[in-house]
Design an enzyme around this catalytic site. Sequence first.
Site, short mmCIF file in Angstrom:
data_model
loop_
_atom_site.label_atom_id
_atom_site.label_comp_id
_atom_site.label_asym_id
_atom_site.label_seq_id
_atom_site.Cartn_x
_atom_site.Cartn_y
_atom_site.Cartn_z
N GLU A 156 13.72 17.23 80.72
CA GLU A 156 12.97 16.93 79.39
C GLU A 156 12.12 15.72 79.62
OE1 GLU A 156 14.03 15.38 75.06
OE2 GLU A 156 15.60 16.00 76.35
N GLY A 157 11.01 16.11 79.42
CA GLY A 157 9.78 14.99 79.45
C GLY A 157 10.29 13.97 78.55
N LYS B 64 17.14 13.90 82.10
CA LYS B 64 16.02 13.19 81.25
C LYS B 64 15.45 12.00 82.43
CE LYS B 64 14.04 11.77 77.39
NZ LYS B 64 13.09 12.51 76.55
N ASP C 59 19.16 11.36 73.48
CA ASP C 59 18.58 12.50 74.33
C ASP C 59 19.45 12.93 75.56
OD1 ASP C 59 16.47 12.78 72.79
OD2 ASP C 59 14.84 12.20 73.99
#
Length: 189
Positions: free
Chosen positions: A76-77, A2, A15
């Site tokens: 992951e954006g 991330k 996240d």
Amino acid sequence: MKPVAAGREDGRIADVEALARVSSVRADSRIVNPYAFEPAIAPHIAAELAGVAIELGPIAHAYAELSQHAEVVVVEGAGGFLVPLNARQTGADLAMRLGLPIVLVVGMRLGCLNHALLTRRQVEATGLSCVGWVANCILPDMPHLDHNIRALEQRLACPLLGVVPFLREPTPAGVAGLLSFDALIESAA
């Protein structure tokens, strides 16, 4: 990985922790998440408030280092494909720098058709490959959900990897069980 995360609570970023729980590789947090910010706001604003400039070079270096430890690195954006990361670069610039195939996650709600189709078009315009998409049901009862999914299946020109129903307490393992990675494996071969 991330690369950029905004929304730290009690020193933790949900996240990043979720990715770490499902990863088979234990890596230093500085390469898993090079940029982490307190407020859950657009990354470039969070960085500006923290007096930091998000730069693609350190992210690319962290990605290369992480790639030496893992067979596959999922990145992951944050906030969408075109979300600003700094004064001139976006998530799209980061994806292009890393040369990543794209999996589009569509939050199923009113307006998602336009949003998904515009994002898909932008991915195509960058020359990157959109290898699949996921229908993420973020509302408990979206009207005409099946019709919306069918409309996207007909127009996105990449495989539907799965439909994630509305879940009050999603877990990475539970969501992974709802997805089919066959199309991703085929595209990587």
